[in-house]
Design a protein around this motif. Sequence first.
Motif, PDB file in Angstrom:
ATOM      1  N   LEU A  96       9.741   7.690  -6.291  1.00  0.00           N
ATOM      2  CA  LEU A  96      10.560   6.638  -6.904  1.00  0.00           C
ATOM      3  C   LEU A  96      10.867   6.947  -8.365  1.00  0.00           C
ATOM      4  O   LEU A  96      11.992   6.739  -8.824  1.00  0.00           O
ATOM      5  N   VAL A  97       9.883   7.449  -9.092  1.00  0.00           N
ATOM      6  CA  VAL A  97      10.107   7.796 -10.499  1.00  0.00           C
ATOM      7  C   VAL A  97      11.132   8.921 -10.601  1.00  0.00           C
ATOM      8  O   VAL A  97      12.031   8.879 -11.447  1.00  0.00           O
ATOM      9  N   LYS A 150       0.833  -1.213   0.000  1.00  0.00           N
ATOM     10  CA  LYS A 150       0.000   0.000   0.000  1.00  0.00           C
ATOM     11  C   LYS A 150       0.863   1.256   0.000  1.00  0.00           C
ATOM     12  O   LYS A 150       0.553   2.229  -0.688  1.00  0.00           O
ATOM     13  N   VAL A 151       1.952   1.236   0.757  1.00  0.00           N
ATOM     14  CA  VAL A 151       2.826   2.407   0.822  1.00  0.00           C
ATOM     15  C   VAL A 151       3.515   2.629  -0.521  1.00  0.00           C
ATOM     16  O   VAL A 151       3.544   3.745  -1.037  1.00  0.00           O
ATOM     17  N   GLY A 175       0.438   7.267  -4.491  1.00  0.00           N
ATOM     18  CA  GLY A 175       0.855   8.245  -5.498  1.00  0.00           C
ATOM     19  C   GLY A 175       2.115   8.992  -5.130  1.00  0.00           C
ATOM     20  O   GLY A 175       2.996   9.200  -5.971  1.00  0.00           O
ATOM     21  N   GLU A 176       2.213   9.422  -3.874  1.00  0.00           N
ATOM     22  CA  GLU A 176       3.378  10.201  -3.445  1.00  0.00           C
ATOM     23  C   GLU A 176       4.662   9.386  -3.548  1.00  0.00           C
ATOM     24  O   GLU A 176       5.689   9.879  -4.013  1.00  0.00           O
TER      25      GLU A 176
END
Length: 54
Positions: free
Chosen positions: A42-43, A31-32, A36-37
């Motif tokens: 990560l991106v 879930k973490v 979105g955040e």
Amino acid sequence: MVTVRGDRGMSTAEYAVGTIAACAFAGLLFKVVTSGEVQELLVGLIDRALKVAE
């Protein structure tokens, strides 16, 4: 003479509790990581790493 042996390994109940705890932790981690955040973070991290490598 009485020999006292320590417990070795886990019993079946302990395996069950350990498995449930591991599954719960994996679900929470999923879930973490899929929020979105965190995905944006990560991106961005991967983009910066690839730009440094060029």
